[in-house]
Enzyme design. Structure first.
Site, PDB file in Angstrom:
ATOM      1  CB  ILE A 189      -5.496   5.770  -0.117  1.00 43.65           C
ATOM      2  CG1 ILE A 189      -5.411   4.271  -0.432  1.00 43.65           C
ATOM      3  CG2 ILE A 189      -4.795   6.048   1.191  1.00 43.65           C
ATOM      4  CD1 ILE A 189      -3.964   3.784  -0.668  1.00 43.65           C
ATOM      5  CB  SER A 190     -10.745   3.475   0.991  1.00 46.18           C
ATOM      6  OG  SER A 190     -11.309   4.223  -0.058  1.00 46.18           O
ATOM      7  CD  GLN A 191     -11.074   1.996   8.329  1.00 39.20           C
ATOM      8  OE1 GLN A 191     -11.929   2.858   8.180  1.00 39.20           O
ATOM      9  NE2 GLN A 191     -11.007   1.236   9.396  1.00 39.20           N
ATOM     10  NE  ARG A 221      -4.010   1.737   2.658  1.00 38.01           N
ATOM     11  CZ  ARG A 221      -4.128   2.417   3.798  1.00 38.01           C
ATOM     12  NH1 ARG A 221      -3.270   2.231   4.788  1.00 38.01           N
ATOM     13  NH2 ARG A 221      -5.113   3.289   3.961  1.00 38.01           N
TER      14      ARG A 221
END
Ligand code: SAH
Length: 210
Positions: free
Chosen positions: A59-61, A33
């Site tokens: 950026i999503s969890q 990531r």
């Protein structure tokens, strides 16, 4: 750069949060990531929180990314449309689980950066498109699955029309400046079914392009 112990902790969190699909867990474990983050946030790649990317977006969890993919009930044969490429992280995860991913981003800078990163990673089944995702991609429709990674106040009917019968759409549904409800929509012949799941917070789905 990647610390195995931190990754294992993240995977443990995901399992605790109800992610049981090993293919999804493997994809997350094997996708770095940090590559999708700017220098100021790279070291925080394994934190289970959304993080800032360029253009004021996020950026999503990881837990939410995994939940959305689990809700989509993905199959290797699927052709998937993602609205909101952002960093490209979720598109890359999807590419490891399905046949083909079309991902649309309204901000040209993000679309360009994500597309560059995706080709650098030698991923050939993701097509990044700069455009207004709310219009979908009629030329490639119908899709098996549609994932919207930006908050919408209503289920976008244009996108629902581009879903196969029996297909699934997952989106954060609700007021754009507050919390939304992660919602799974299953398309039937003349109707659709809605299931409301967790409370989430996403950046808004906006019209046009930039
Ligand atoms: N899936 C992303 C996170 C997305 S954040 C990731 O894995 O990093 C939401 C993204 O949706 C933002 O980049 C925002 O610019 C984009 N977006 C908002 N409205 C859009 C629209 N109408 N069409 C396409 N992209 C849109």
């Amino acid at each position: 750069m990647e610390n195995k112990q931190e990754i294992f902790r993240l995977i443990y969190n995901l399992r605790q949060a109800g992610i049981t699909d090993n293919k999804i867990l493997n994809a997350i474990e094997n996708t770095d990531r940090s590559q999708f983050l700017g220098n100021n946030f790279k070291h925080r790649y394994a934190e289970d929180i959304p993080l800032p990317i360029s253009c004021g977006q996020t950026i999503s969890q990881p837990t939410v990314v995994a939940k959305m993919m689990q809700l989509l009930n993905l199959s290797q044969k699927d052709k998937v449309l993602e609205i909101g490429t952002g960093s490209g992280y979720q598109a890359v995860l999807l590419s490891k689980l399905v046949r083909r991913v079309y991902t649309i981003e309204r901000k040209s800078i993000l679309a360009k950066e994500a597309s560059k990163l995706i080709s650098k990673l030698n991923i050939s089944n993701v097509i990044t498109i700069k455009g207004d995702g709310a219009l979908g991609l009629p030329i490639q429709s119908p899709f098996d699955k549609i994932l919207i990674t930006a908050a919408a106040e209503e289920i976008p009917k244009i996108l629902l029309n581009q879903l196969k019968t029996g297909g699934i759409m997952v989106l954060p549904l609700g007021p754009v400046n507050e919390y939304q409800i992660l919602t799974r929509v299953t398309k039937r012949v003349d109707s659709f079914e809605c299931e409301e799941l967790d409370r989430v917070k996403f950046v808004p789905l906006l019209p046009n392009t930039e």
